[in-house]
Design a protein around this motif. Structure first.
Motif, PDB file in Angstrom:
ATOM      1  N   LEU A   1     -53.943  -0.321  25.351  1.00  0.00           N
ATOM      2  CA  LEU A   1     -53.900  -0.253  23.681  1.00  0.00           C
ATOM      3  C   LEU A   1     -53.794  -1.497  23.362  1.00  0.00           C
TER       4      LEU A   1
ATOM      5  N   LEU B   1     -47.676   6.860  15.917  1.00  0.00           N
ATOM      6  CA  LEU B   1     -48.204   5.968  17.274  1.00  0.00           C
ATOM      7  C   LEU B   1     -47.081   6.626  18.505  1.00  0.00           C
TER       8      LEU B   1
ATOM      9  N   ASN C   1     -54.524   5.164  16.818  1.00  0.00           N
ATOM     10  CA  ASN C   1     -54.449   4.141  16.385  1.00  0.00           C
ATOM     11  C   ASN C   1     -55.794   3.746  14.992  1.00  0.00           C
TER      12      ASN C   1
ATOM     13  N   LEU D   1     -52.742  -2.093  19.840  1.00  0.00           N
ATOM     14  CA  LEU D   1     -51.929  -1.860  18.487  1.00  0.00           C
ATOM     15  C   LEU D   1     -52.617  -1.802  16.990  1.00  0.00           C
ATOM     16  N   SER D   2     -52.787  -1.853  16.166  1.00  0.00           N
ATOM     17  CA  SER D   2     -52.549  -2.372  14.970  1.00  0.00           C
ATOM     18  C   SER D   2     -52.217  -2.296  13.590  1.00  0.00           C
ATOM     19  N   HIS D   3     -51.463  -2.867  12.588  1.00  0.00           N
ATOM     20  CA  HIS D   3     -50.669  -2.711  11.593  1.00  0.00           C
ATOM     21  C   HIS D   3     -49.682  -1.608  11.825  1.00  0.00           C
ATOM     22  N   LEU D   4     -49.501  -1.823  12.862  1.00  0.00           N
ATOM     23  CA  LEU D   4     -47.729  -0.587  13.030  1.00  0.00           C
ATOM     24  C   LEU D   4     -46.771  -0.631  12.222  1.00  0.00           C
TER      25      LEU D   4
ATOM     26  N   LYS E   1     -46.462   3.657  10.682  1.00  0.00           N
ATOM     27  CA  LYS E   1     -47.978   4.320  11.891  1.00  0.00           C
ATOM     28  C   LYS E   1     -47.461   3.852  13.206  1.00  0.00           C
ATOM     29  N   GLY E   2     -46.585   3.290  13.074  1.00  0.00           N
ATOM     30  CA  GLY E   2     -45.944   2.695  14.555  1.00  0.00           C
ATOM     31  C   GLY E   2     -44.859   3.796  15.225  1.00  0.00           C
TER      32      GLY E   2
ATOM     33  N   LEU F   1     -54.456   8.383  21.694  1.00  0.00           N
ATOM     34  CA  LEU F   1     -53.913   6.939  21.140  1.00  0.00           C
ATOM     35  C   LEU F   1     -54.758   6.028  20.226  1.00  0.00           C
ATOM     36  N   SER F   2     -56.024   6.128  20.750  1.00  0.00           N
ATOM     37  CA  SER F   2     -57.078   4.687  20.153  1.00  0.00           C
ATOM     38  C   SER F   2     -57.206   5.396  19.295  1.00  0.00           C
TER      39      SER F   2
ATOM     40  N   GLN G   1     -48.874  -4.089  22.384  1.00  0.00           N
ATOM     41  CA  GLN G   1     -49.933  -3.077  23.261  1.00  0.00           C
ATOM     42  C   GLN G   1     -48.935  -1.875  23.391  1.00  0.00           C
TER      43      GLN G   1
END
Length: 612
Positions: A11, A32, A106, A13-16, A28-29, A102-103, A3
């Motif tokens: 938020l 972000l 993501n 967050l997925s697949h960072l 990806k992280g 950020l959403s 999060q």
């Protein structure tokens, strides 16, 4: 699931750990985290602009595609707006906070692109953009040479340019404008590019044919079209490496010794921003905007749409979206003019405070008469036919917040507003409607926009409108505003109204984001009752804004008594006995007045009724 909390929104967050850039191993992280670090500066450049995305949900080496609609999974609290498109209405995202940004990142929205206009006024550009793209054998340093030549030509036309890297091989020039139809901006930009090509054909081209671009720089003017978009400042680019479209200073651009010095990655931009601020920050100052020259820079070109202002949206939708009465935003009185960083920060717009009636003017088209609303909601239309006729000629749906003024003998003449329309006509009194805000455009309520944006829309809406309707004189420079106030004191300018540049238009609750400074020593009060005969009142019972109640002293003059009797007619209740003031007639509806309070115990000298 990891999060992140940004601007008060938490938020998921997925697949960072997904690799977005295989060449550099960038995850990806990391992307972000970059957007979280720069979001405040970035969002300032996206404000009220619909965003298109280049989506890379599996990284830049996989499928990359353009998305204009909100992608699946967009939170329902993210703002969306309808904008015109060739296929009808298109709904797009408008990013207002870091949580929304950020959403979307993501969800794989890597690049952010925006038009040169705002969602509130599609096709009405408030900036010009020139995309400098080097051909084979040229590079960003070649673009630098072209940028300098364009900057000189723009300056000759009274326009100031800012610069950023494209995030690819080239540069973007950005020029703030007073709102102008996109077609006219495109025509100007095309002529500017064509003129430079004619002067420097070995260096510049302005058409897309790749065969002609070797060793040269394409000056792409086409992104000024209402249908086109440009990569936003601080957006990440979907290149082999995680480059950024990074704002520059001209000095920094000139000092670069190699093309590599003008490539900026996500790892370095946040530190750079923290250390030096946003080089494009001045671009957001409405005071920097300038009108586009009426003539083309090098060749004659009328430019489709020239001479137009905010036009109704296409289709059969009623352009009138705001109807009377509306509650007006009321500034609070202050003893001193606030500094430029006052009123919550973000800048202050200083407007001349004029001596007249507050008037909200509704233009309702050829089939419906205009409406002039006073501050209290009273219909002023029949009392001021010349102003009503001028408002009737404005585009249907336009709503202005303004001051209705009279002019006589070289100064504002408030007393003339209290006379009958027949008396004013006989005395040949000049009337004016001085607009300081726009509440609605044809088909669009714009009260939620920041004041700085509404100011640009106001200037555009009135660009081709003759007197008696005019925009108020305003500036973001406090020293300049104080100079105006003193220089124009003999004309009856009362003081300054000072407004937070970022303030939305909120009925009544102006709080401390709108304040007024009156250069004299008068204060506002509410008339609660009168003493003496209704046809010849002797005094008025006044309630000051701080809650004190005073009887006006000395007695009203004959002229003051007549004015009070005329405006209080129809508002007087039955006589009652007040233990402090004797027999009085309370008002069933209040009137506003100006008074001077002096002495201890305090005495209230009646100056006049406001009448509006």
């Amino acid at each position: 699931m990891p999060q992140m909390t940004v601007d008060g929104r938490t938020l998921a967050l997925s697949h960072l750990d997904k690799v977005y850039y295989p060449r550099t191993g960038t995850l990806k992280g990391e992307v972000l985290r970059y957007y979280a670090a720069v979001h405040t500066a970035l969002l300032a450049h996206l404000r009220d602009r619909p965003v298109s995305f280049l989506r890379c949900p599996d990284g830049v080496a996989a499928e990359v595609f353009v998305a204009k609609h909100p992608p699946p999974g967009t939170p329902d609290w993210v703002r969306t707006v309808e904008v015109p498109s060739s296929s009808g209405e298109l709904r797009q995202v408008v990013l207002e906070d870091g949580g929304g940004l950020l959403s979307l990142v993501n969800l794989g929205c890597l690049e952010l692109h925006v038009p040169q206009w705002h969602a509130a006024a599609p096709g009405l550009a408030d900036r010009l953009v020139l995309d400098l793209d080097p051909g084979a054998g040229a590079d960003v340093l070649t673009c630098r040479t072209v940028a300098g030549l364009l900057r000189e030509r723009l300056a000759a036309d009274g326009l100031e340019a800012w610069v950023k890297t494209s995030g690819g091989k080239g540069l973007h020039l950005l020029v703030p404008l007073e709102p102008t139809p996109s077609a006219r901006v495109s025509a100007y930009a095309k002529e500017l590019a064509a003129g430079l090509e004619a002067a420097r054909p070995e260096l510049v081209v302005h058409t897309m044919a790749k065969a002609r671009r070797t060793g040269r720089v394409l000056v792409d003017w086409s992104q000024n079209s209402a249908k086109k978009t440009t990569a936003a400042p601080y957006t990440v680019r979907a290149q082999e490496r995680p480059t950024v479209s990074a704002p520059l200073s001209w000095a920094e651009l000139d000092a670069a010794g190699s093309a590599a010095e003008l490539v900026f990655m996500i790892a370095e931009v946040p530190e750079r921003l923290a250390a030096h601020g946003d080089p494009l920050g001045p671009l957001l100052d409405p005071a920097r905007a300038r009108p586009l020259p009426t003539a083309a820079p090098r060749r004659s070109s009328a430019g489709a749409g020239a001479g137009t202002s905010a036009a109704p949206p296409s289709g059969s939708r009623d352009p009138v979206v705001l109807t009377p009465p509306v509650e007006v935003m009321r500034p609070a009185a202050v003893p001193a003019v606030p500094p430029a960083d006052g009123l919550g920060g973000g800048g202050v717009l200083y407007e001349l405070k004029l001596d007249g009636f507050r008037c909200v003017a509704f233009a309702r088209g050829p089939d419906r008469p205009p409406f002039l609303q006073s501050r209290s909601g009273r219909d002023l239309t029949a009392e001021f036919p010349p102003i009503a006729a001028a408002v009737a000629r404005l585009p249907a749906g336009l709503v202005l917040d303004a001051e209705l003024v009279a002019w006589r003998g070289g100064r504002f003449a408030f007393d003339e507003l209290l006379r009958t329309r027949q008396d004013r006509a006989a005395a040949d009194v000049a009337l004016g409607l001085i607009a300081f805000d726009v509440l609605a455009l044809p088909g669009r309520d714009v009260r939620s926009l920041p004041l700085a944006d509404r100011r640009r829309l106001l200037l555009a809406a009135l660009a081709e409108v003759p007197p008696p309707v005019q925009p108020v004189l305003a500036t973001t420079d406090r020293a300049e505003a104080l100079t105006w106030m003193e220089q124009l004191a003999d004309t009856g300018v009362e003081g300054l109204v000072c407004k937070a540049a970022g303030s939305a238009y909120r009925p009544r609750g102006a709080g401390r984001v709108w304040v007024k400074y009156r250069r004299g020593d008068t204060v506002d009060a509410t008339v609660r009752a009168v003493t003496g005969p209704p046809a010849r009142p002797r005094a008025v019972v006044l309630e000051l804004d701080d809650g004190r109640v005073l009887l006006s002293s000395p007695p009203l003059s004959p002229l003051q008594s007549r004015q009070v009797a005329e405006l209080a007619a129809g508002r007087l209740g039955a006589p009652v006995h007040d233990p402090q003031y004797g027999d009085v007639r309370p008002l069933t509806a209040p009137l506003r007045a100006e008074v001077t309070v002096t002495g201890r115990p305090p005495k209230a000298l009646f100056v006049r009724l406001r009448g509006d």
